[in-house]
Structure formats: C-alpha cells, structure tokens
Scaffold this active site. Structure first.
Site, PDB file in Angstrom:
ATOM      1  N   SER A  90     -19.564  23.905 -13.389  1.00 21.24           N
ATOM      2  CA  SER A  90     -20.561  24.984 -13.215  1.00 21.24           C
ATOM      3  C   SER A  90     -21.345  24.677 -14.518  1.00 21.24           C
ATOM      4  O   SER A  90     -20.986  23.891 -15.437  1.00 21.24           O
ATOM      5  CB  SER A  90     -20.047  26.540 -13.411  1.00 21.24           C
ATOM      6  OG  SER A  90     -19.306  26.776 -14.512  1.00 21.24           O
ATOM      7  N   ILE A 134     -16.621  25.561 -17.550  1.00 24.80           N
ATOM      8  CA  ILE A 134     -17.478  26.610 -17.959  1.00 24.80           C
ATOM      9  C   ILE A 134     -18.064  26.240 -19.276  1.00 24.80           C
ATOM     10  O   ILE A 134     -17.360  25.655 -20.034  1.00 24.80           O
ATOM     11  CB  ILE A 134     -16.816  28.121 -18.019  1.00 24.80           C
ATOM     12  CG1 ILE A 134     -18.017  29.244 -18.341  1.00 24.80           C
ATOM     13  CG2 ILE A 134     -15.674  28.072 -19.087  1.00 24.80           C
ATOM     14  CD1 ILE A 134     -17.370  30.676 -18.455  1.00 24.80           C
ATOM     15  N   ILE A 173     -13.476  23.580 -20.929  1.00 27.26           N
ATOM     16  CA  ILE A 173     -14.774  24.125 -21.641  1.00 27.26           C
ATOM     17  C   ILE A 173     -15.760  22.892 -21.979  1.00 27.26           C
ATOM     18  O   ILE A 173     -15.460  21.883 -22.206  1.00 27.26           O
ATOM     19  CB  ILE A 173     -14.470  24.459 -23.114  1.00 27.26           C
ATOM     20  CG1 ILE A 173     -13.334  25.761 -22.887  1.00 27.26           C
ATOM     21  CG2 ILE A 173     -15.550  25.090 -23.703  1.00 27.26           C
ATOM     22  CD1 ILE A 173     -13.902  26.898 -22.239  1.00 27.26           C
ATOM     23  N   LYS A 174     -17.094  23.173 -21.379  1.00 28.81           N
ATOM     24  CA  LYS A 174     -17.882  22.255 -21.240  1.00 28.81           C
ATOM     25  C   LYS A 174     -18.842  22.254 -22.630  1.00 28.81           C
ATOM     26  O   LYS A 174     -19.319  23.377 -22.985  1.00 28.81           O
ATOM     27  CB  LYS A 174     -18.882  22.591 -20.074  1.00 28.81           C
ATOM     28  CG  LYS A 174     -19.298  21.247 -19.363  1.00 28.81           C
ATOM     29  CD  LYS A 174     -19.936  21.957 -18.050  1.00 28.81           C
ATOM     30  CE  LYS A 174     -20.615  20.545 -17.379  1.00 28.81           C
ATOM     31  NZ  LYS A 174     -21.248  21.036 -15.834  1.00 28.81           N
ATOM     32  N   VAL A 175     -19.126  20.839 -22.980  1.00 28.95           N
ATOM     33  CA  VAL A 175     -19.719  20.951 -24.423  1.00 28.95           C
ATOM     34  C   VAL A 175     -20.683  19.887 -24.332  1.00 28.95           C
ATOM     35  O   VAL A 175     -20.300  18.589 -23.903  1.00 28.95           O
ATOM     36  CB  VAL A 175     -18.863  20.732 -25.673  1.00 28.95           C
ATOM     37  CG1 VAL A 175     -19.330  20.301 -26.927  1.00 28.95           C
ATOM     38  CG2 VAL A 175     -17.590  21.740 -25.496  1.00 28.95           C
TER      39      VAL A 175
END
Length: 317
Positions: free
Chosen positions: A32, A94, A125-127
């Site tokens: 996402s 996310i 966790i998207k960074v």
C-alpha cells in the site's frame, strides 16, 4: 520463481476477491501507499466508520490510521498462513506519514508505533530511500521490524538501502522497491523511437544484477514496483509488459489490480531475454540527462505521496 504481490488495498476487496487470490496461490503479499489509501478511503464502505470516528472527536490523521491499521491487520491475518510457512511470503506494507520523511526521530517513532499497534509479524514498514530514510530503515530494522524501502530509482540508492539493512544485521525481512515504468513515461518522448519502452526495464535489471554482487542476505530482496501499463499502444501492448522481463527468482513484483488480473501466469516462470547492457550504452547518446531524471523522479515521487496524503486528510476533516 518471482513472488507476485498485489499493489492495492481496500476494505471490500480484502473481504472478498483478495482472499480468493491468496487461496488460489496467485499472490503472496500486498503493498500500500498514501495514493492507494487516498483512493480506498473514498469508497462508501468506510463512510459509517468515518462518521463515527468524527463523532468521537478524532482528527483526520487519527481517522486515517484507525482505518488503515484495520485494513492492514485484516490483510496480515489472511496472509499469515503463507508467512508461517515461509517468512519471505505473506507480507503486507504500510507507509510512514510522507510529511515525516526528513524527520528521522519522528519517522522512527511512527514506524515503531504502527508496528506495535498493528501487532503482526508479517507487516513491513515502508520508508522512502532518501538520506534520512537510510537511517530510519537501519533503526527500525535494529528493532527487528521488516522494511520496504520505496522510491528506488538508482543503483546508488539500492546500495545505500542494502548497507542500512546489513548494518542493522537482524533477521527482519527487507525489500528494495525499484520503481520501473515511471522512467519510460518521463523519457519516451525525448529519445529515439527504437529505444522507447526499454530504458526502465534495462535500469531495473542493472540494479538487480548489481544487488546480487553485493552479497545480500537471504532475507533481503529486490521488489519491482510501478509495473503497470498506463495505456496500451504499439509499444505497451500487454498488461505484463513490465512483468515478464523481470521475473527473476527470489524477487518480488507488486502489481496493480488491473495488471494482476490480465497477466499470463505461464509467462512468469522465468525472465524473458532482454539486452540490458546495450540499451544502457545507447541511452548515453540520447539527448537526456539520466541523473537529472533520476532526481526528478525521486522528488516527484515524494511530492506525489505528500499530495495524496494531504488530499486524503482533507476528505477526512
């Protein structure tokens, strides 16, 4: 064989079609981003919950997080059996608030908080892959949090991401998301016709091959993102245009729902032949500055996520 993930999340989809795709073995994960949630939360299925959260005095970001966390939890539960069998599968991503991307401490705090509030081992966790992002990734991975490094356009970015993963030195899963099609959309009109539609794939393959030389751990992989065809023409004549040439073992390709429904799964058993080196050499003779384009793509990507996040919050106000 490459893992196929779905680049789409929405409540109704998760309760229905998503389960079917997982059960049939057609997808092994889901991603996402702010743009996806911006569109998803406009669906009427969220309306009653949004109104109820507003009555409780929740602020727009709190409303978004409540709904997004609920969706991510649901996706993680559906995918968890895949994760139990193999922790490289069954993952769901996310993204941290894009407005925090240059604030290392705030991003780390938000990443940790989201991880604990979702409470699922198979969450990533998207960074964004920026200078600040590398420090954020390392710190989150030190806490054994899975990381999806997003908006990667260059070998240097991929190298810095892998360096951060290695410095953390944990068994957390890490994917390096190379954005593919955006290159072609930006440069096709500026280059010779015979090179159009080719540079993005060549660049992605070049980054992938470089990654393999850097001794990545088994839990670090390349993910190919932005692999949907925006509109079909004589060049982009197949929904799988950016899928089949990149079907490398131990990689991921995350696909928009339209692409996912229209690819030929028999064609993703192995990557098709693609002369990466010649294309990269020939592009040098074209009237384009690749470094400037790379910088523009990263800047535009960050801005796009910020605008989507801002638009979403305004609709929840």
């Amino acid at each position: 064989m490459i893992s196929i993930w779905c680049d789409f999340i929405e409540r109704g989809f998760l309760h229905g079609e998503f389960k079917e795709l997982v059960n049939k073995g057609l997808i092994q994960g889901v991603t996402s981003n702010p743009s996806i949630f911006n569109q998803a939360l406009k669906d009427t299925s969220y309306l009653n919950d949004i109104q109820e959260l507003k009555k409780q005095g929740k602020k727009p970001k709190e409303i978004y997080e409540t709904l997004a966390i609920e969706d991510i939890k649901l996706a993680s539960e559906i995918l968890y059996p895949l994760y139990e069998k193999n922790p490289k599968n069954g993952l769901v991503s996310i993204e941290i608030d894009p407005f925090l991307c240059n604030d290392i401490d705030a991003s780390i705090d938000e990443g940790v908080r989201l991880w604990h509030e979702i409470g699922a081992k198979n969450v990533m966790i998207k960074v964004p892959a920026t200078k600040s992002g590398y420090a954020i990734m390392e710190n989150l991975m030190l806490r054994k949090i899975n990381i999806n490094a997003t908006l990667v356009f260059t070998k240097q970015q991929a190298r810095e991401v892998l360096k951060a993963f290695k410095k953390a030195n944990t068994q957390a899963q890490g994917v390096i998301s190379i954005f593919v099609s955006r290159f072609d959309r930006m440069i096709d009109s500026k280059i010779s016709p015979y090179l159009r539609g080719k540079y993005a794939i060549a660049n992605a393959i070049d980054i992938y091959r470089d990654f393999l030389t850097l001794d990545p751990s088994n839990n670090h992989r390349i993910l190919f993102a932005s692999t949907g065809v925006k509109e079909k023409n004589e060049i982009y004549n197949d929904e799988g245009y950016y899928v089949y040439p990149l079907a490398f073992d131990n990689c991921v390709n995350t696909l928009p729902l339209k692409t996912l429904k229209n690819i030929d799964y028999k064609s993703i058993d192995k990557p098709s032949d693609f002369n990466c080196c010649n294309i990269l050499k020939e592009i040098i003779n074209e009237d384009v500055n690749i470094e400037d384009i790379e910088n523009s793509l990263l800047t535009d990507g960050l801005k796009s996520f910020e605008e989507s996040f801002k638009d979403m919050l305004s609709t929840l106000n």
